[in-house]
Enzyme design. Structure first.
Site, mmCIF file in Angstrom:
data_model
loop_
_atom_site.group_PDB
_atom_site.id
_atom_site.type_symbol
_atom_site.label_atom_id
_atom_site.label_comp_id
_atom_site.label_asym_id
_atom_site.label_seq_id
_atom_site.Cartn_x
_atom_site.Cartn_y
_atom_site.Cartn_z
ATOM 1 N N ASP A 26 20.493 -12.598 14.554
ATOM 2 C CA ASP A 26 19.136 -11.894 14.781
ATOM 3 C C ASP A 26 19.223 -11.560 16.306
ATOM 4 O OD1 ASP A 26 18.574 -12.446 12.401
ATOM 5 O OD2 ASP A 26 17.372 -14.280 12.778
ATOM 6 N N ASP A 76 13.762 -10.306 1.831
ATOM 7 C CA ASP A 76 13.201 -11.383 2.381
ATOM 8 C C ASP A 76 12.061 -11.885 1.247
ATOM 9 O OD1 ASP A 76 14.624 -10.971 4.691
ATOM 10 O OD2 ASP A 76 12.943 -9.566 5.577
#
Length: 258
Positions: free
Chosen positions: A11, A130
């Site tokens: 990330d 997600d």
């Protein structure tokens, strides 16, 4: 049978690798390029980079580090973050990325999936999903703009429906980011993975929850995923990729040994 894949996830925020828990409270892990190089040398099958605030900030992924990563690794890598057009995708691929992944922009404009697949081929179009389990309703819902907790929102899509929709539109691979499990290292959500596997006919990558080598084994053996993505166990050197692959091979998992 195709070999199962081990995929470290990085990330990225403000040019550095960060890691949160359940998509919140991110801490800085380190610089992008040295981490990418280390994982490639350890035996990762590919890498995934998420510029986690790109979509919520309304910008595309910072391309400056993409070409630097391409120079130091010799394994495939995928880049995600605010890719909203064919031009955005073309630039990132031209800088050396092998795949691009879209998530929130696909929810905002599902036709983007088809346009990207038609232009670049389904093999390099990944859709990230997600997904959050609602304990009250017992349902899985797709979330959007998860890189910024102040903007994260639940969409109208239930996860299984969205998985089927993105396949119809040309997704070549799906990464299922199980938000409830993210960063807590108590195992992948196998029940959700099994349900998604039943309706997912493209490569399926599990993401969120890996804490032990056994968790990877369970995802491959019990949910038949094609790849397992993880971050904190690799960033914090809890699990070595080479040792993980050797363990999986002893358990009968088809895996590429370096």
């Amino acid at each position: 049978m195709l070999a199962k894949r081990i995929i470290p996830c990085l990330d990225v925020r403000d040019g550095q690798v960060v890691k949160g828990v359940q998509f919140r409270n991110h801490e800085i892990i380190g610089d992008i390029v040295p981490l990418a190089k280390r994982y490639a040398e350890e035996g990762a099958d590919e890498l995934v980079f998420y510029d986690i605030t790109a979509s919520s900030d309304g910008r595309v992924v910072d391309k400056s580090w993409v070409s630097r990563v391409a120079e130091v690794i010799d394994i495939p890598f995928c880049v995600a973050g605010g890719i909203k057009s064919l031009d955005d995708a073309a630039k990132i691929l031209s800088f050396g990325a092998d795949k691009i992944s879209i998530n929130s922009p696909a929810l905002a404009d599902p036709t983007l999936i088809t346009r990207l697949a038609d232009r670049f081929g389904v093999q390099c179009i990944v859709v990230g999903i997600d997904t959050w389990y609602d304990g009250e309703t017992g349902k899985y819902h797709v979330n959007q703009y998860t890189g910024d907790e102040s903007r994260t929102r639940v969409t109208q899509w239930e996860t299984l429906d969205w998985v089927q929709e993105v396949q119809k539109r040309g997704a070549g691979e799906i990464v299922l980011n199980m938000m409830n499990q993210d960063g807590v290292r108590n195992g992948y959500d196998l029940e959700q993975l099994k349900k998604v596997r039943e309706v997912c006919h493209v490569p399926l990558i599990a993401s969120g929850g890996a804490g032990t080598m056994e968790h990877f084994l369970e995802a491959f053996r019990d949910a038949d995923v094609d790849g397992a993505l993880a971050a904190s166990v690799f960033h914090k050197q809890i699990i070595n990729i080479g040792e993980l692959k050797a363990y999986l091979a002893t358990q009968g998992v088809e895996i590429r040994i370096c």
